[in-house]
Design a protein around this motif. Structure first.
Motif, PDB file in Angstrom:
ATOM      1  N   PHE A   1       0.849  -1.175   0.000  1.00  0.00           N
ATOM      2  CA  PHE A   1       0.000   0.000   0.000  1.00  0.00           C
ATOM      3  C   PHE A   1       0.894   1.238   0.000  1.00  0.00           C
ATOM      4  N   GLY A   2       0.375   2.340  -0.481  1.00  0.00           N
ATOM      5  CA  GLY A   2       1.124   3.582  -0.451  1.00  0.00           C
ATOM      6  C   GLY A   2       0.728   4.507  -1.586  1.00  0.00           C
ATOM      7  N   THR A   3       1.164   5.765  -1.498  1.00  0.00           N
ATOM      8  CA  THR A   3       0.822   6.749  -2.523  1.00  0.00           C
ATOM      9  C   THR A   3       1.646   6.576  -3.779  1.00  0.00           C
ATOM     10  N   GLY A   4       2.808   5.929  -3.687  1.00  0.00           N
ATOM     11  CA  GLY A   4       3.611   5.658  -4.865  1.00  0.00           C
ATOM     12  C   GLY A   4       4.548   6.771  -5.281  1.00  0.00           C
ATOM     13  N   ARG A   5       4.651   7.853  -4.486  1.00  0.00           N
ATOM     14  CA  ARG A   5       5.595   8.925  -4.844  1.00  0.00           C
ATOM     15  C   ARG A   5       7.038   8.446  -4.700  1.00  0.00           C
ATOM     16  N   ALA A   6       7.209   7.391  -3.957  1.00  0.00           N
ATOM     17  CA  ALA A   6       8.500   6.712  -3.860  1.00  0.00           C
ATOM     18  C   ALA A   6       8.186   5.249  -3.627  1.00  0.00           C
ATOM     19  N   GLU A   7       9.146   4.382  -3.904  1.00  0.00           N
ATOM     20  CA  GLU A   7       8.843   2.971  -3.760  1.00  0.00           C
ATOM     21  C   GLU A   7      10.059   2.173  -3.315  1.00  0.00           C
ATOM     22  N   ILE A   8       9.772   0.984  -2.799  1.00  0.00           N
ATOM     23  CA  ILE A   8      10.795   0.000  -2.455  1.00  0.00           C
ATOM     24  C   ILE A   8      10.909  -0.915  -3.657  1.00  0.00           C
TER      25      ILE A   8
ATOM     26  N   PHE B   1      13.484   3.968  -4.508  1.00  0.00           N
ATOM     27  CA  PHE B   1      13.552   4.922  -5.609  1.00  0.00           C
ATOM     28  C   PHE B   1      12.527   6.024  -5.359  1.00  0.00           C
ATOM     29  N   ILE B   2      12.981   7.268  -5.424  1.00  0.00           N
ATOM     30  CA  ILE B   2      12.107   8.415  -5.180  1.00  0.00           C
ATOM     31  C   ILE B   2      11.695   9.028  -6.510  1.00  0.00           C
ATOM     32  N   HIS B   3      10.392   9.053  -6.769  1.00  0.00           N
ATOM     33  CA  HIS B   3       9.861   9.630  -7.998  1.00  0.00           C
ATOM     34  C   HIS B   3       9.573  11.117  -7.850  1.00  0.00           C
ATOM     35  N   ASP B   4       9.290  11.549  -6.633  1.00  0.00           N
ATOM     36  CA  ASP B   4       8.840  12.909  -6.393  1.00  0.00           C
ATOM     37  C   ASP B   4       9.592  13.466  -5.186  1.00  0.00           C
ATOM     38  N   ASN B   5       9.344  14.722  -4.874  1.00  0.00           N
ATOM     39  CA  ASN B   5      10.011  15.357  -3.736  1.00  0.00           C
ATOM     40  C   ASN B   5       9.567  14.720  -2.424  1.00  0.00           C
ATOM     41  N   VAL B   6      10.506  14.209  -1.658  1.00  0.00           N
ATOM     42  CA  VAL B   6      10.240  13.627  -0.341  1.00  0.00           C
ATOM     43  C   VAL B   6      10.984  14.460   0.689  1.00  0.00           C
ATOM     44  N   ARG B   7      10.243  15.052   1.609  1.00  0.00           N
ATOM     45  CA  ARG B   7      10.842  15.966   2.590  1.00  0.00           C
ATOM     46  C   ARG B   7      11.717  15.234   3.595  1.00  0.00           C
TER      47      ARG B   7
END
Length: 451
Positions: free
Chosen positions: A297-304, A333-339
């Motif tokens: 589950f998750g928003t998918g802005r980053a993934e394992i 892997f980070i697809h988007d900005n992660v604070r």
């Protein structure tokens, strides 16, 4: 209803009327024929059989209909539609203090509740000392219960409920306010009741308790049965849904996040297993990589996107002995900005009880800053190194979660349940779940001499 069925519900629904103002309620009374209310269906078409001797755990968010269901089974509420059959005496521990008269003393309430449950005064009198002893409220037994603390309330209510020889016991979150010692005593009593063949309905937000205590679980949401079956599986699905709901709120409150339509391969190979794509949601529009036969589950802005379990020699490991060094490598892997990236790992048993957990934030508060500065084109590999504990021989699973934020407040980016498994081996008998290390025993001869 069959002899082996203790509780049978057929198409049970419960509707409440809601009024915009007290005046609307009065208009409906004085001017019959026209409704001034709105219908709220707390339960909708619930059908359920609970076998004798079964312990059914009920989970769901607040307001989902759990308490309404239990009250209907206990007989304190009447369903709007449907049929209910319950075999045997039902003893219910519902909302804190329900069934107690605040003006009565503890003693008076014991007799009052016992008679409601069908016992004679003589039968209650014979059990009174046992009830009072278990409750351990001392002289307060002769005081009005309105003077009791919440803990004292629960002590007396549970003592009455468990000591009146019920055949069906209903417990609704009430034990949460008890102190640690009393909760342990209650759980021991519940175990005894189970061993004697009693039927239990148990409501709790603690999925660990549901997994360990119950033989079956039921998930209710908005008055409907969402899932039922083996507790570990139902709790796993409920956990995932909770994270998805939390993430939806993050998405609504974070309008600045941009959609990403970058394509990724249909499948990739990693050390542990083959993973394939699955559409996560419409937020990132990115194909979502899901481990075969597992749930995530998750928003998918980053993934394992990679997991491997290694020994001290950096070779793949599946069998672990106490004291072995275990390395768990997680590729992200980070697809988007992660604070504030934060990866966590939980070790769970086959009942989905969390035995231990670690996260990058718990280990190092500055880890997230180092992560962002050293990330290579969005990819980072994190390695957790642990010493395998002295567990009983069994198969244990590892959950891995990737969040944006602290452990207390975060957006769940990717969470994989049962991401991989480790088989625990031991050359010694382990009594219980875990054997403590460095245990010693000796004769205290010097103490005998001084005494």
């Amino acid at each position: 209803m069959g002899e082996k069925i203790a509780i049978s519900l057929k198409n049970i629904s419960k509707c409440y009327k809601r009024y915009a103002s007290p005046g609307d309620r009065l208009k409906e009374i004085l001017l019959p024929g026209k409704s001034h209310s709105q219908e709220f269906w707390a339960l909708q078409d619930i059908s359920l059989d609970v076998a004798k001797g079964e312990t059914l755990g009920v989970i769901g968010q607040n307001g989902s209909g759990k308490s309404t269901l239990l009250q209907i089974i206990a007989g304190t509420l009447t369903p709007t539609t449907g049929e209910i059959n319950v075999k045997g005496r039902v003893s219910a521990l519902l909302e804190l203090g329900s069934g107690f008269n605040p003006e009565f003393t503890g003693r008076q309430n014991v007799f009052f509740n016992g008679q409601i449950l069908g016992l004679s005064r003589a039968e209650i009198g014979a059990k009174f000392d046992k009830i009072a002893s278990f409750a351990e409220i001392g002289d307060f037994m002769e005081e009005p219960v309105k003077t009791y603390s919440s803990g004292m309330f629960v002590r007396l209510a549970f003592s009455v409920a468990i000591n009146v020889n019920p055949e069906v016991l209903i417990v609704d979150e009430s034990l949460a306010v008890g102190d640690g010692i009393f909760v342990h005593r209650c759980m021991a009593k519940i175990r005894d009741f189970q061993d004697a063949g009693g039927t239990i309905l148990f409501v709790s937000h603690d999925i660990g308790s549901i997994s360990r205590l119950c033989s079956k679980a039921l998930w209710i949401n908005k008055g409907l049965i969402v899932d039922s079956g083996k507790p570990p599986e139902v709790c796993k699905h409920y956990q995932g849904w909770v994270h998805e709901e939390v993430n939806k709120r993050h998405q609504v409150n974070n309008a600045a996040l941009q959609q990403d339509t970058t394509e990724v391969p249909e499948s990739v190979e990693i050390d542990v297993c083959k993973i394939t794509n699955k559409q996560l949601n419409t937020f990132t529009k990115k194909p979502y990589i899901a481990f075969s036969s597992f749930e995530r589950f998750g928003t998918g802005r980053a993934e394992i996107n990679g997991i491997s379990v290694l020994g001290a020699d950096n070779k793949p490991l599946k069998l672990a002995y106490p004291g072995d060094v275990i390395k768990i490598r997680v590729s992200t892997f980070i697809h988007d900005n992660v604070r504030k990236p934060n990866v966590g790992i939980a070790l769970v048993d086959r009942l989905r009880t969390v035995l231990s957990g670690w996260s990058t934030e718990l280990i190092d508060l500055n880890f997230g800053n180092d992560w962002l500065s050293k990330s290579q084109n969005g990819t980072t590999i994190i390695e957790f190194e642990i010493v395998w504990p002295h567990l009983t021989g069994d198969t244990y699973a590892i959950d891995i979660a990737f969040a944006d934020g602290s452990n207390d407040s975060n957006e769940m980016l990717d969470w994989i349940q049962n991401a991989t498994v480790i088989q625990s081996a031991t050359n010694e008998i382990v009594h219980g779940l875990i054997q403590l290390s460095s245990t010693k025993v000796r004769l205290c001869e010097e103490l005998l001499c001084t005494n």
